[in-house]
Design a protein around this motif. Structure first.
Motif, short mmCIF file in Angstrom:
data_model
loop_
_atom_site.label_atom_id
_atom_site.label_comp_id
_atom_site.label_asym_id
_atom_site.label_seq_id
_atom_site.Cartn_x
_atom_site.Cartn_y
_atom_site.Cartn_z
N SER A 288 12.15 -2.19 4.40
CA SER A 288 11.45 -3.04 2.96
C SER A 288 12.00 -4.52 3.40
O SER A 288 11.07 -5.23 2.94
CB SER A 288 12.10 -2.54 2.12
OG SER A 288 11.76 -1.01 1.62
N ALA A 289 13.32 -4.88 4.04
CA ALA A 289 13.45 -6.48 4.26
C ALA A 289 12.54 -6.79 5.09
O ALA A 289 12.20 -8.07 4.81
CB ALA A 289 14.77 -6.27 4.98
N LEU A 290 12.24 -6.30 6.12
CA LEU A 290 11.26 -6.74 7.16
C LEU A 290 9.85 -7.14 6.58
O LEU A 290 9.22 -8.03 6.66
CB LEU A 290 11.00 -5.92 8.28
CG LEU A 290 9.74 -6.13 9.19
CD1 LEU A 290 9.98 -7.43 10.03
CD2 LEU A 290 9.83 -5.06 10.49
N LEU A 291 9.27 -6.17 5.66
CA LEU A 291 7.94 -6.08 5.26
C LEU A 291 7.86 -7.17 3.99
O LEU A 291 6.95 -7.98 3.81
CB LEU A 291 7.51 -4.86 4.45
CG LEU A 291 7.38 -3.72 5.80
CD1 LEU A 291 7.56 -2.25 5.27
CD2 LEU A 291 5.97 -4.07 6.37
N GLN A 292 9.04 -7.31 2.94
CA GLN A 292 9.11 -8.57 2.21
C GLN A 292 9.11 -9.60 2.76
O GLN A 292 8.57 -10.76 2.25
CB GLN A 292 10.51 -8.26 1.07
CG GLN A 292 9.93 -6.96 0.40
CD GLN A 292 8.99 -7.25 -0.79
OE1 GLN A 292 7.52 -6.88 -0.16
NE2 GLN A 292 9.05 -7.33 -2.00
N LEU B 84 0.73 -5.11 3.27
CA LEU B 84 2.14 -5.14 3.44
C LEU B 84 2.94 -4.47 2.18
O LEU B 84 3.92 -3.87 2.37
CB LEU B 84 2.56 -6.78 3.47
CG LEU B 84 2.24 -7.40 4.82
CD1 LEU B 84 2.57 -9.02 4.60
CD2 LEU B 84 3.19 -6.80 6.08
N GLN B 85 2.35 -4.70 1.16
CA GLN B 85 2.89 -4.09 -0.10
C GLN B 85 2.73 -2.47 0.11
O GLN B 85 3.61 -1.74 -0.51
CB GLN B 85 2.37 -4.54 -1.36
CG GLN B 85 2.88 -5.97 -1.73
CD GLN B 85 4.35 -6.18 -1.61
OE1 GLN B 85 5.04 -5.53 -2.46
NE2 GLN B 85 5.00 -6.62 -0.95
N ALA B 86 1.46 -2.01 0.63
CA ALA B 86 1.41 -0.49 0.85
C ALA B 86 2.61 -0.01 1.84
O ALA B 86 3.18 1.09 1.79
CB ALA B 86 0.06 -0.38 1.64
#
Length: 421
Positions: A89-93, A113-115
């Motif tokens: 989640s850190a990477l994607l956010q 990215l939110q998916a």
């Protein structure tokens, strides 16, 4: 031990305080990013319908992976599963925030990215939900849950205000990047919990994932109070996701304004803190008979927002709703933790979350078109009334009304997580 010392006793249990710190860091960032993403979509020219699409893009994969996450958390150390979810989640956010700061003009990269971030959260949620009763002694379970709720309340008081402040000063991209940093911090704070983990004994056999899922489904289907409340929340969350999360920011922008909306979101968390302070000392007898009328109070701020009430009255209603939500949350966690076998706890939470969230994307996708047809305010007001009716209807079930507290099933710690200190 004094009353105050007894209330804080779970903090002296090895691993629980680190888990609590990790969860708090996660929630501060997430609540700030929720506000930032909503206004980022609006700033990109998106409508309430577009915002619903972005929110649904996160919820759909999260919901799809909940059952897999439940099986994973009942097989592996739950702290390890949660740590991996936090890092993803850190990477994607971080990527989402970078796109916003780079001036992205289209919504589809944010949607993708939110998916993916929703998929990471769905994998980790059952592990997070199943950890508390394995970290503390059975007699401290309500206090431990209350401390989790208190820190969640503090985080969600700070988070929306922080997110709103960043949005109106430096922009939504920085708020999302702050969320990414806090996801990474949450993963690091779980390291001491992992060090306290007792290595599980090698399994004598490895049942298939399908068999694990079937066992979880049998537990869910054979527990009437469980499936009645989850079914109600499937409807309630669809209405809430559409009326409050999707239409709420758009209607607030036209009425009370963006800064006031941040105060409303923080006020709900403040109400939860008030309830938590009481629940640290006052035990619940029949958790669902109290909890379901309490959650009906969530309809109040929707009714007032749709009715055009001033900001100060909306803030007060949000405080009341926060109290109700916290009372329900405590009752629900105690019901699940005390009446479901430890070895199936994460799977029970995954079926709970799957059922509760299954219709959220529908509500988020439908809310915009319905509001375009009938108007934002009437749809939000009707949503508030529907929330109250759905919550109170569960009391027609005797299993919901009569469910008592029970001697905890968690006398020993789960070897797949961490032993009490």
């Amino acid at each position: 031990m004094s009353a105050g010392g007894a209330a804080l006793a779970p903090l002296r249990v090895r691993g629980f305080s680190w888990y609590l710190a990790s969860r708090t860091a996660n929630l501060v960032g997430t609540s700030a990013a929720t506000v930032a993403l909503a206004f980022a979509v609006l700033d990109l020219g998106g409508s309430a319908t577009a915002l619903g699409q972005v929110l649904a893009a996160r919820v759909v994969p999260m919901t799809a992976l909940l059952l897999f996450g439940g099986v994973l958390a009942d097989r592996l150390p739950r702290s390890l599963v949660l740590q991996g979810s936090n890092l993803a989640s850190a990477l994607l956010q971080g990527l989402t925030g970078a796109l916003l700061l780079a001036g992205v003009r289209e919504l589809w990269p944010v949607v993708v990215l939110q998916a993916l971030q929703g998929a990471a959260s769905g994998t980790g949620f059952p592990a997070m939900a199943g950890m508390v009763p394995t970290l503390v002694p059975a007699e401290q379970l309500q206090r431990a849950n209350a401390l989790v709720s208190m820190t969640r309340g503090l985080a969600t008081v700070v988070g929306p205000g922080l997110g709103t402040l960043l949005v109106v000063t430096v922009g939504s991209g920085w708020a999302v990047l702050a969320d990414a940093g806090l996801w990474a911090l949450a993963a690091l704070l779980l390291l001491p919990v992992r060090r306290a983990v007792a290595r599980p004994a090698p399994p004598t056999s490895r049942p298939s994932v399908v068999r694990d899922l079937r066992e979880g489904w049998q537990t869910f289907r054979g527990t009437p109070w469980l499936w009645v409340v989850v079914t109600a929340f499937a409807l309630l969350n669809a209405v809430w996701g559409g009326a409050w999360l999707t239409l709420g920011p758009a209607l607030a922008e036209d009425t009370v304004g963006r800064p006031a909306w941040g105060w409303v979101l923080s006020a709900e968390a403040a109400g939860a803190l008030v309830a938590t302070a009481v629940l640290l000392r006052v035990p619940l007898g029949r958790p669902l008979r109290v909890g379901m009328p309490a959650v009906a109070l969530l309809g109040l701020p929707l009714v007032l927002l749709g009715g055009g009430s001033p900001a100060w009255l909306l803030v007060l209603a949000a405080v009341v709703a926060g109290v109700g939500l916290e009372v329900f949350g405590m009752g629900w966690n105690l019901a699940v933790q005390e009446h479901v076998e430890p070895a199936q706890l994460s799977r029970a939470y995954s079926y709970d979350a799957l059922g509760s969230m299954a219709l959220v994307p529908v509500g988020q996708l439908v809310a915009g078109p319905v509001a375009e047809r009938f108007g934002l305010a009437p749809v939000v007001l009707a949503g508030g009334l529907a929330v109250a009716v759905i919550a109170l209807a569960t009391l027609a079930s005797p299993d919901v009304r009569r469910l008592p507290r029970a001697p905890s099933l968690h006398g020993a710690a789960d070897p797949a997580t961490v032993a009490p200190g």
